[in-house]
Motif scaffolding. Structure first.
Motif, short mmCIF file in Angstrom:
data_model
loop_
_atom_site.label_atom_id
_atom_site.label_comp_id
_atom_site.label_asym_id
_atom_site.label_seq_id
_atom_site.Cartn_x
_atom_site.Cartn_y
_atom_site.Cartn_z
N GLU A 3 28.69 -41.57 27.46
CA GLU A 3 29.65 -41.19 26.42
C GLU A 3 30.89 -40.57 27.04
OE1 GLU A 3 28.52 -37.74 23.95
OE2 GLU A 3 26.78 -37.55 25.26
N LYS A 5 33.62 -37.70 26.94
CA LYS A 5 33.72 -36.32 26.44
C LYS A 5 35.17 -35.92 26.20
CE LYS A 5 29.39 -35.01 26.58
NZ LYS A 5 28.68 -34.54 25.39
N GLU A 6 36.07 -36.43 27.05
CA GLU A 6 37.47 -36.00 26.95
C GLU A 6 38.39 -37.05 27.57
OE1 GLU A 6 39.86 -31.80 27.69
OE2 GLU A 6 37.98 -32.15 28.74
N GLY A 21 33.54 -38.11 31.35
CA GLY A 21 32.45 -38.75 30.65
C GLY A 21 31.12 -38.16 31.07
N LYS A 22 30.07 -38.63 30.45
CA LYS A 22 28.73 -38.15 30.79
C LYS A 22 27.79 -39.35 30.77
CE LYS A 22 25.71 -34.26 30.39
NZ LYS A 22 24.72 -34.71 31.28
N PHE A 68 27.96 -35.45 34.63
CA PHE A 68 29.35 -35.61 34.24
C PHE A 68 30.06 -36.50 35.25
CE2 PHE A 68 28.46 -32.10 31.44
CZ PHE A 68 29.29 -32.36 30.36
N THR A 70 34.07 -37.82 36.28
CA THR A 70 35.51 -37.72 36.06
C THR A 70 36.18 -38.94 36.69
OG1 THR A 70 35.80 -36.39 38.07
CG2 THR A 70 35.51 -35.20 35.98
#
Length: 180
Positions: A3, A5-6, A21-22, A68, A70
């Protein structure tokens, strides 16, 4: 399931975004990280800090031990999800192949320069790729702004079959991904 996240503006390229993301990871993921890093050509693994970092084209991607991820210089949300899903598949592959991976034999790092790529191009400066010169195409290819298939003569003309295979081998060994 992965998913996002930002999504943030990209500092290096205002037309692109940075993404946090994760991915779904198991409890023992921290122990699996060296195996994941071994599967990623030219990656850097920092056990103490708990991350794996690597380049994919112009993007810098970092996988953290908590799952996580990036990413920099991502085109859009769709591309970010594709990358996250690829990373999840890679993590699953590491679990499957763990017993086959010999961490005492690290992968050889291969650095590809613009001149390395240029040496495998037709050097016609035909402009069919959208660039003025083959050297400009080589730069954009390494930065992830062009795809190897954009060099039309390389794939159309039989006389370039040998250099095409050499270029594809070089790019593949350095961790570049492409479809031909």
């Amino acid at each position: 399931m992965a998913e996002i996240k930002e999504i943030l503006p990209c500092i290096a390229d205002p037309k692109k975004v940075r993404v946090v993301g994760k991915i779904n990871v198991k409890e023992d993921f921290e122990e699996m990280m060296p195996y994941v890093a071994w599967l990623i050509p030219n990656s850097a693994y920092n056990k103490k800090m708990g991350w794996i970092s690597f380049k994919k084209g112009a993007r810098i991607i970092t996988i953290h031990s908590d799952g996580f991820v990036t990413m920099t210089q991502v085109k859009d949300e769709k591309e970010a999800m594709e990358i996250l899903n690829e990373i999840e598949q890679l993590v699953n592959k590491a679990y499957e192949k763990k017993d086959e991976i010999d961490l005492s034999k690290p992968r050889e790092k291969i650095n590809v320069t613009v001149m390395d790529v240029y040496n495998y191009l037709p050097k016609t400066n035909c402009k069919e790729c959208g660039e003025q010169t083959c050297i400009a195409f080589a730069v954009k290819l390494l930065n992830g702004e062009k795809d190897v298939k954009d060099c039309k003569p390389l794939f159309r003309e039989k006389k370039y079959a040998g250099i095409r295979e050499g270029l594809l081998g070089l790019l593949s060994a350095a961790g570049f991904e492409f479809e031909v």
